[in-house]
Design a protein around this motif. Sequence first.
Motif, PDB file in Angstrom:
ATOM      1  N   LEU A 170       0.833  -1.192   0.000  1.00 30.53           N
ATOM      2  CA  LEU A 170       0.000   0.000   0.000  1.00 30.53           C
ATOM      3  C   LEU A 170       0.878   1.257   0.000  1.00 30.53           C
ATOM      4  O   LEU A 170       1.795   1.389   0.821  1.00 30.53           O
ATOM      5  N   GLN A 171       0.611   2.171  -0.894  1.00 38.18           N
ATOM      6  CA  GLN A 171       1.425   3.387  -1.045  1.00 38.18           C
ATOM      7  C   GLN A 171       0.901   4.470  -0.097  1.00 38.18           C
ATOM      8  O   GLN A 171       0.068   5.296  -0.454  1.00 38.18           O
ATOM      9  N   ALA A 172       1.406   4.446   1.125  1.00 37.25           N
ATOM     10  CA  ALA A 172       0.997   5.414   2.144  1.00 37.25           C
ATOM     11  C   ALA A 172       2.112   5.532   3.170  1.00 37.25           C
ATOM     12  O   ALA A 172       2.829   4.565   3.448  1.00 37.25           O
ATOM     13  N   GLY A 173       2.255   6.719   3.742  1.00 35.88           N
ATOM     14  CA  GLY A 173       3.283   6.919   4.758  1.00 35.88           C
ATOM     15  C   GLY A 173       2.913   6.354   6.102  1.00 35.88           C
ATOM     16  O   GLY A 173       3.788   6.037   6.913  1.00 35.88           O
ATOM     17  N   MET A 174       1.606   6.218   6.371  1.00 32.06           N
ATOM     18  CA  MET A 174       1.125   5.702   7.658  1.00 32.06           C
ATOM     19  C   MET A 174      -0.068   4.791   7.409  1.00 32.06           C
ATOM     20  O   MET A 174      -0.954   5.135   6.609  1.00 32.06           O
ATOM     21  N   ILE A 175      -0.089   3.658   8.083  1.00 29.21           N
ATOM     22  CA  ILE A 175      -1.181   2.691   7.905  1.00 29.21           C
ATOM     23  C   ILE A 175      -1.591   2.167   9.277  1.00 29.21           C
ATOM     24  O   ILE A 175      -0.732   1.852  10.107  1.00 29.21           O
ATOM     25  N   TRP A 176      -2.888   2.093   9.495  1.00 33.05           N
ATOM     26  CA  TRP A 176      -3.413   1.491  10.720  1.00 33.05           C
ATOM     27  C   TRP A 176      -4.180   0.233  10.350  1.00 33.05           C
ATOM     28  O   TRP A 176      -5.009   0.247   9.421  1.00 33.05           O
ATOM     29  N   VAL A 177      -3.902  -0.862  11.043  1.00 27.36           N
ATOM     30  CA  VAL A 177      -4.569  -2.136  10.803  1.00 27.36           C
ATOM     31  C   VAL A 177      -5.543  -2.399  11.945  1.00 27.36           C
ATOM     32  O   VAL A 177      -5.168  -2.391  13.120  1.00 27.36           O
ATOM     33  N   ASN A 178      -6.815  -2.595  11.573  1.00 25.03           N
ATOM     34  CA  ASN A 178      -7.888  -2.853  12.547  1.00 25.03           C
ATOM     35  C   ASN A 178      -7.956  -1.758  13.608  1.00 25.03           C
ATOM     36  O   ASN A 178      -8.104  -2.023  14.801  1.00 25.03           O
ATOM     37  N   SER A 179      -7.837  -0.510  13.159  1.00 28.52           N
ATOM     38  CA  SER A 179      -7.832   0.622  14.085  1.00 28.52           C
ATOM     39  C   SER A 179      -8.141   1.898  13.321  1.00 28.52           C
ATOM     40  O   SER A 179      -7.850   1.998  12.123  1.00 28.52           O
ATOM     41  N   GLU A 180      -8.716   2.853  14.014  1.00 26.18           N
ATOM     42  CA  GLU A 180      -8.770   4.205  13.472  1.00 26.18           C
ATOM     43  C   GLU A 180      -7.417   4.859  13.718  1.00 26.18           C
ATOM     44  O   GLU A 180      -6.479   4.220  14.184  1.00 26.18           O
ATOM     45  N   ASN A 181      -7.300   6.142  13.447  1.00 27.64           N
ATOM     46  CA  ASN A 181      -6.044   6.869  13.596  1.00 27.64           C
ATOM     47  C   ASN A 181      -5.740   7.075  15.082  1.00 27.64           C
ATOM     48  O   ASN A 181      -6.324   7.938  15.730  1.00 27.64           O
ATOM     49  N   VAL A 182      -4.835   6.282  15.603  1.00 26.58           N
ATOM     50  CA  VAL A 182      -4.380   6.420  16.987  1.00 26.58           C
ATOM     51  C   VAL A 182      -2.893   6.771  16.935  1.00 26.58           C
ATOM     52  O   VAL A 182      -2.060   5.936  16.597  1.00 26.58           O
ATOM     53  N   ARG A 183      -2.576   8.035  17.253  1.00 21.33           N
ATOM     54  CA  ARG A 183      -1.205   8.511  17.110  1.00 21.33           C
ATOM     55  C   ARG A 183      -0.342   8.163  18.318  1.00 21.33           C
ATOM     56  O   ARG A 183      -0.745   8.354  19.466  1.00 21.33           O
ATOM     57  N   HIS A 184       0.842   7.644  18.031  1.00 18.60           N
ATOM     58  CA  HIS A 184       1.872   7.415  19.043  1.00 18.60           C
ATOM     59  C   HIS A 184       2.996   8.384  18.714  1.00 18.60           C
ATOM     60  O   HIS A 184       3.634   8.283  17.654  1.00 18.60           O
ATOM     61  N   LEU A 185       3.248   9.353  19.587  1.00 18.95           N
ATOM     62  CA  LEU A 185       4.096  10.490  19.240  1.00 18.95           C
ATOM     63  C   LEU A 185       5.526  10.135  18.806  1.00 18.95           C
ATOM     64  O   LEU A 185       6.113  10.863  18.001  1.00 18.95           O
ATOM     65  N   PRO A 186       6.133   9.061  19.291  1.00 15.65           N
ATOM     66  CA  PRO A 186       7.491   8.758  18.808  1.00 15.65           C
ATOM     67  C   PRO A 186       7.547   8.232  17.376  1.00 15.65           C
ATOM     68  O   PRO A 186       8.624   8.140  16.802  1.00 15.65           O
ATOM     69  N   THR A 187       6.401   7.877  16.784  1.00 16.24           N
ATOM     70  CA  THR A 187       6.407   7.285  15.442  1.00 16.24           C
ATOM     71  C   THR A 187       6.443   8.366  14.370  1.00 16.24           C
ATOM     72  O   THR A 187       6.040   9.504  14.596  1.00 16.24           O
ATOM     73  N   PRO A 188       6.919   8.022  13.166  1.00 14.35           N
ATOM     74  CA  PRO A 188       6.999   9.018  12.091  1.00 14.35           C
ATOM     75  C   PRO A 188       5.625   9.346  11.524  1.00 14.35           C
ATOM     76  O   PRO A 188       4.787   8.466  11.329  1.00 14.35           O
ATOM     77  N   PHE A 189       5.404  10.627  11.236  1.00  8.91           N
ATOM     78  CA  PHE A 189       4.149  11.106  10.657  1.00  8.91           C
ATOM     79  C   PHE A 189       4.468  11.799   9.343  1.00  8.91           C
ATOM     80  O   PHE A 189       5.264  12.728   9.286  1.00  8.91           O
ATOM     81  N   GLY A 190       3.842  11.348   8.260  1.00 12.20           N
ATOM     82  CA  GLY A 190       4.049  11.977   6.963  1.00 12.20           C
ATOM     83  C   GLY A 190       3.591  11.054   5.853  1.00 12.20           C
ATOM     84  O   GLY A 190       3.237   9.894   6.079  1.00 12.20           O
TER      85      GLY A 190
END
Length: 505
Positions: free
Chosen positions: A446-466
């Motif tokens: 999948l061509q995306a910078g961020m992907i969530w599996v079986n979840s809505e957007n739950v941000r973990h601040l140490p992870t990369p965002f973009g």
Amino acid sequence: MSDFEDNLKKAEGYLARFKRDGVLNRIGGQDVASADGSTFESISSVDLKPLATVARGKAADIDRAAKAAKEAFPAWAALPGEARKKLLHKISDLIVARAEEIAFVECMDTGQSLKFMSKAALRGAENFRFFADRAPEARDGKVLRAPGQLNMTTRAPIGPVGIITPWNTPFMLSTWKIAPALAAGCTVVHKPAEFSPLTARLLIEIAEEAGLPPGVLNLVNGMGEDAGRALTEHPDIKAIGFVGESRTGSMIMKQGADTLKRVHFELGGKNPVIVFADADLDRAADAAVFMIYSLNGERCTSSSRLLVEESIYDAFTAKVAERANRIKVGHPLDPQTVIGPLVHPVHEQKVLSYFEIGVAEGATLAAGGRKIDGPGGGPYVAPTLFTNVRNDMRIAQEEIFGPVLSAIPFKDEAEALAIANDVQYGLTGYLWTADVTRAFRFTDALQAGMIWVNSENVRHLPTPFGGVKNSGIGRDGGDWSFDFYMETKNIAFATAPANIQKLGG
């Protein structure tokens, strides 16, 4: 008095200062009108009445702010990381203390509902805490050994930076950019979006109350075509962090080219949520609804394309339509409201135009698709679901940035992946399946910078965002933010005599 009435009274109190005093630029610790005296009106999304008269900065104002940031940079960059940590934590504490004020002002300035804005200010405080704790180690690097040599890397703040933030959840997104820049040792010139400028003023007041030295954070309001352009072209500004439309990001890159400006872009998205028949369908429906109808659909990470396996397509889209039709649209300060008015009539016209486009292209309106007469007469629209959508339709390809969901059926995994990737954007993706091996295969392709599996957007601040493709350049979060706001330097020490070639001897 009901909670809603109490909220209205409080909001009136918080906004009174803006209506009375307006919003001046803040440069070098001083309130200043624009150099040529020009202003613009910030209007309420609820009733379209003026909230404040705002100083309209242009090139001369940006120049003054950039020079203030340049003058303040050496002392701020030299400040020990522990001292920056302490100060940024104080900023966070003051954000928490004024969280209600920030939320109420933002509700009236943007139209976002209190249901979500009450948490956005606290998220802004967490952004400052997160990067404050990392300030002492921001300059740390690595030791790299080679035969006869010891390499030591270190980082140093890049210099004054420009931050250009959008009108959707502006306070939280401003902290997401400004906190790591300050933690790294950079000074900042901030240009907020003209549609929602008020909470940027609250942030700089809080920062200076916490003890941030004059000139470390500067605020210049204005339009993209003059203040924004002047900021991206200014030679004293070493980098631009921008959140907004992909088209604007392209313009900023062109404008900054002559000064070799470093850029970090968080741009648009047309993000898919892909639902396979083996998924937990009730949870998947709840997540799909949340990710498109929360925050008025005015979010870059919204799941605006719903890809559903054919065998469950009709039943699943019926679930989504049922939930969409039950969502309360109303005044943003009503505790029961989920969707408030859109940010501005200009944006409303864009969103409404896609209702006509979708029908003309042959899609079916399964929910919404109309303007609503909401309290105050602002730009209210109903949460909307299109079914029988093909991926080549404009409603499936173009970022609408509103509460509009396009549902597309797929036959199998291969077709789902092809549809998901067949857009110019690549910010996020959401995958719902009980098949773990499929999840690994699908997310890998999948061509995306961020992907969530079986979840809505739950941000973990140490992870990369973009994102990838037209959704952005670079990553925020954790150490990735410091990579942008700092330069890396390598120093090589000889640990044994090297064989130096003799020339001219």
